[in-house]
Every structure is written in C-alpha cells, then in structure tokens.
Design an enzyme around this catalytic site. Structure first.
Site: not given
Length: 183
Positions: A57, A59, A90
């Site tokens: 992801h 992040e 996240c």
C-alpha cells in the site's frame, strides 16, 4: 475539515500526483506523502497489482522510503497526506509507528481504519492516538477511484467485464461515500 492551508494544499497535491501515477499504471489510485519538518521525506502509491502483494500500500511504501534516511522515531514528528483514508492495516501500522497526524481526501467505506469502519487512530487501549483530518480534495479523490473502478482489471482475483460502465461525474450528496462512488 475546513479550508486547507497553502502547505496542506501543496502536500495533498503531491499525494494526488502519486495517485494519478498509480492510476496510469493500473493500480488503485491511492497516493501519499510523508512530511517531516515541512519537507516531503517519503512518497508512496499503491503497488499491489504489479507486485501481486496485498501489503504494498502507498503508506507502507512511503514509510519504507523515509526509513532509508531517517530514524523510526522521526515518524512521531511526521504527518501523512493520503488521497484515501488509510485502511485498517495501514491505520494500525501508523499507530504503531506513532505518526503525528493524518490528512486524507475521501473516506474508505469498505476498509477504513480511521473512522469509516474502525477507529484505530484513537483506540485508547493501544499506543498514543493520532489526529485525522479528512475531506481534503475529497471529490477529486472519489473521481480517481471512480475512474479506476470502471476500468477492466485483469489482475483482480475475479475479473469482471466492465465494457458498458460509464464514469459517474455527479456528486448529488455532499457526503457521498467511496462505496457510492464506485459502480
């Protein structure tokens, strides 16, 4: 959230640049930047389709980049600007890293970890909480997601034909959620 400051608008625009790059490469259009001492120290965009790794992801990639040059403790003085509310995974990582604060574009009504589904950012039973500020360039974030979800995605676990879908550009309800944003 009310009107963004000039700095907040600049950092969100940088996150949107990453989201547009993700969309251009067939990834879910989520982008982010990490800001430490008023400078961008990490960029990230989703990379789950290309890598076939569900943990790639935006992040996580931004944190990985930042940690190449800064100690982990610097995250306590770092702000995250991200186009879509962090997912549960996240949001949990951000809590464990003790991020200072999170600014996001639109909510994540399916997997949101900072208010839409769970409130991992403020649970008093774990690590210090972090504040979140949502709604920065919200409609632009939703439009990027809508553009992604009308495309064919042959890397999806169950690809669905989408030949006859049209891009919905209307915002009837000022509080449209991401779920209602996707066809």
């Amino acid at each position: 959230m009310g009107q963004a400051t000039a700095d907040q608008a600049y950092f969100m625009e940088q996150a949107f640049e990453m989201a547009r790059k993700a969309l251009d490469t067939g990834e879910t259009p989520v982008g982010c930047v990490l800001v430490y001492e008023n400078q961008i120290v990490g960029y990230g965009m989703n990379d789950t389709n290309r890598s076939m790794n569900g943990t790639r992801h935006a992040e996580f990639l931004a944190i990985q980049e930042m940690l190449r040059s800064y100690p982990k403790i610097a995250l306590r003085s770092t702000d995250l600007y991200v186009t879509v509310e962090p997912c549960v995974m996240c949001a949990s990582a951000l809590r464990q890293y003790q991020i200072r604060s999170v600014y996001f574009g639109c909510g994540n009504e399916r997997f949101g970890g900072t208010g839409s589904i769970l409130t991992l950012h403020s649970d008093p039973s774990i690590d210090p909480p972090y504040p979140v500020y949502g709604g920065l360039q919200r409609q632009e974030a939703i439009m990027l997601l809508r553009r992604f979800y009308i495309q064919e995605n042959d890397k999806a676990p169950k690809p669905r034909p989408k030949k006859h879908r049209e891009l919905n550009t209307k915002f009837d309800d000022p509080l449209d959620s991401v779920d209602r944003a996707t066809p």
